[in-house]
Motif scaffolding. Structure first.
Motif, PDB file in Angstrom:
ATOM      1  N   LEU A  30      -3.716   5.066   4.406  1.00  0.00           N
ATOM      2  CA  LEU A  30      -3.091   3.914   3.547  1.00  0.00           C
ATOM      3  C   LEU A  30      -4.003   3.473   2.569  1.00  0.00           C
ATOM      4  O   LEU A  30      -5.147   3.722   2.499  1.00  0.00           O
ATOM      5  CB  LEU A  30      -2.869   2.629   4.505  1.00  0.00           C
ATOM      6  CG  LEU A  30      -2.209   2.638   5.566  1.00  0.00           C
ATOM      7  CD1 LEU A  30      -2.376   1.616   6.490  1.00  0.00           C
ATOM      8  CD2 LEU A  30      -0.513   2.445   5.172  1.00  0.00           C
ATOM      9  N   THR A  31      -3.325   3.418   1.048  1.00  0.00           N
ATOM     10  CA  THR A  31      -4.128   3.136   0.066  1.00  0.00           C
ATOM     11  C   THR A  31      -3.488   2.038  -0.740  1.00  0.00           C
ATOM     12  O   THR A  31      -2.173   2.054  -1.035  1.00  0.00           O
ATOM     13  CB  THR A  31      -4.194   4.422  -0.941  1.00  0.00           C
ATOM     14  OG1 THR A  31      -4.392   5.509  -0.320  1.00  0.00           O
ATOM     15  CG2 THR A  31      -5.080   4.244  -2.051  1.00  0.00           C
ATOM     16  N   ALA A  32      -4.156   0.759  -0.917  1.00  0.00           N
ATOM     17  CA  ALA A  32      -3.774  -0.218  -1.552  1.00  0.00           C
ATOM     18  C   ALA A  32      -4.276  -0.547  -2.818  1.00  0.00           C
ATOM     19  O   ALA A  32      -5.771  -0.187  -3.110  1.00  0.00           O
ATOM     20  CB  ALA A  32      -4.229  -1.681  -0.591  1.00  0.00           C
ATOM     21  N   SER A  33      -3.526  -1.061  -3.602  1.00  0.00           N
ATOM     22  CA  SER A  33      -4.105  -0.922  -4.961  1.00  0.00           C
ATOM     23  C   SER A  33      -4.724  -2.161  -5.239  1.00  0.00           C
ATOM     24  O   SER A  33      -5.623  -2.327  -5.920  1.00  0.00           O
ATOM     25  CB  SER A  33      -2.854  -1.014  -6.055  1.00  0.00           C
ATOM     26  OG  SER A  33      -2.089  -2.063  -5.854  1.00  0.00           O
TER      27      SER A  33
ATOM     28  N   PRO B   6       0.991  -1.289   0.063  1.00  0.00           N
ATOM     29  CA  PRO B   6       0.049   0.028  -0.037  1.00  0.00           C
ATOM     30  C   PRO B   6       0.867   1.212  -0.020  1.00  0.00           C
ATOM     31  O   PRO B   6       2.144   1.367   0.335  1.00  0.00           O
ATOM     32  CB  PRO B   6      -0.745  -0.077   1.335  1.00  0.00           C
ATOM     33  CG  PRO B   6      -0.755  -1.599   1.709  1.00  0.00           C
ATOM     34  CD  PRO B   6       0.734  -1.998   1.079  1.00  0.00           C
TER      35      PRO B   6
ATOM     36  N   THR C  70      -5.813  -5.741   0.743  1.00  0.00           N
ATOM     37  CA  THR C  70      -4.594  -5.941   1.670  1.00  0.00           C
ATOM     38  C   THR C  70      -5.164  -5.643   3.048  1.00  0.00           C
ATOM     39  O   THR C  70      -6.221  -5.046   3.171  1.00  0.00           O
ATOM     40  CB  THR C  70      -3.631  -5.125   1.141  1.00  0.00           C
ATOM     41  OG1 THR C  70      -3.260  -5.072  -0.051  1.00  0.00           O
ATOM     42  CG2 THR C  70      -2.302  -5.515   2.178  1.00  0.00           C
TER      43      THR C  70
ATOM     44  N   LEU D 273      -7.836  -3.263   3.892  1.00  0.00           N
ATOM     45  CA  LEU D 273      -7.666  -2.080   3.158  1.00  0.00           C
ATOM     46  C   LEU D 273      -8.102  -2.323   1.894  1.00  0.00           C
ATOM     47  O   LEU D 273      -7.588  -3.205   1.227  1.00  0.00           O
ATOM     48  CB  LEU D 273      -5.999  -1.857   3.116  1.00  0.00           C
ATOM     49  CG  LEU D 273      -5.406  -1.729   4.485  1.00  0.00           C
ATOM     50  CD1 LEU D 273      -3.943  -1.666   4.257  1.00  0.00           C
ATOM     51  CD2 LEU D 273      -5.751  -0.275   5.121  1.00  0.00           C
TER      52      LEU D 273
ATOM     53  N   ASP E 124      -1.470 -10.113   1.801  1.00  0.00           N
ATOM     54  CA  ASP E 124      -2.453  -9.844   0.577  1.00  0.00           C
ATOM     55  C   ASP E 124      -3.446 -10.815   0.498  1.00  0.00           C
ATOM     56  O   ASP E 124      -3.521 -11.794   1.518  1.00  0.00           O
ATOM     57  CB  ASP E 124      -1.471  -9.659  -0.729  1.00  0.00           C
ATOM     58  CG  ASP E 124      -1.185 -11.216  -1.121  1.00  0.00           C
ATOM     59  OD1 ASP E 124      -1.333 -12.248  -0.409  1.00  0.00           O
ATOM     60  OD2 ASP E 124      -0.104 -11.295  -1.814  1.00  0.00           O
TER      61      ASP E 124
ATOM     62  N   THR F 160      -8.823   4.787   0.224  1.00  0.00           N
ATOM     63  CA  THR F 160      -7.901   5.321   1.136  1.00  0.00           C
ATOM     64  C   THR F 160      -8.306   5.065   2.590  1.00  0.00           C
ATOM     65  O   THR F 160      -9.502   5.484   2.923  1.00  0.00           O
ATOM     66  CB  THR F 160      -7.436   6.732   0.961  1.00  0.00           C
ATOM     67  OG1 THR F 160      -6.910   7.010  -0.122  1.00  0.00           O
ATOM     68  CG2 THR F 160      -6.474   7.180   2.033  1.00  0.00           C
TER      69      THR F 160
END
Ligand SMILES: [Cu+2]
Length: 159
Positions: free
Chosen positions: A50-53, A27, A56, A91, A129, A96
């Motif tokens: 926190l920003t996970a693509s 993230p 997660t 996440l 993940d 976000t």
């Protein structure tokens, strides 16, 4: 006897996918800070966005400045604010999640020394993940009295 070629082909594909140059998608961390502490204070909090693509979970944290670091949640229980450890913080992909005072935070307990504003502390975050693979992210987090930028609403920098 069956030829193994049919079996090997999908395995080779899987290996290739696993070796993709992107690696584990960790993230993105923004605006991280740790609240400063005074002598005699045992605990404080670390905050960040926190920003996970990809979906997660934040499953743990550690820092050499504290005996224990845990992911915590603060919630109103009736009219009392209560804090508890959460085993993992979800996440969701592309959204976000903000760790902030009064909400989720990383609790640093058994502080080994007071954390002075203007210094920084190493912080390792552990993520898991969707396939259960854990990876960690090493951060250097600034220590501050309050959230960076929180006291300067006149700063109208836009994104
Ligand atoms: Cu806490």
């Amino acid at each position: 006897m069956k030829t193994p070629a049919r079996l090997l082909f999908p395995i080779a594909l899987a290996l290739f996918a696993g070796a993709a140059p992107a690696g584990p998608a960790l993230p993105k961390v923004e605006g991280a800070w740790v609240r400063s502490s005074v002598p005699g204070q045992h605990g404080t909090g670390a905050f960040m966005k926190l920003t996970a693509s990809q979906a997660t979970q934040l499953v743990g944290a550690s820092t050499p400045v504290a005996g224990t670091a845990e992911v915590h949640e603060m919630k109103m229980d009736g009219d009392v604010m209560k804090m508890r450890a959460v085993p993992q913080l979800e996440l969701p992909a592309g959204r976000t999640t903000e760790l902030k005072p009064g909400g989720y935070h990383i609790m640093l307990m058994d502080l080994k020394k007071p954390l002075a504003a203007g210094t920084s502390v190493p912080l390792t975050l552990t993520f898991r993940d969707a396939s259960g693979v854990q990876s960690s992210l090493e951060l250097k987090v600034p220590v501050a009295v309050r959230a960076p930028g929180a006291a300067t609403p006149a700063d109208s920098h836009k994104h």
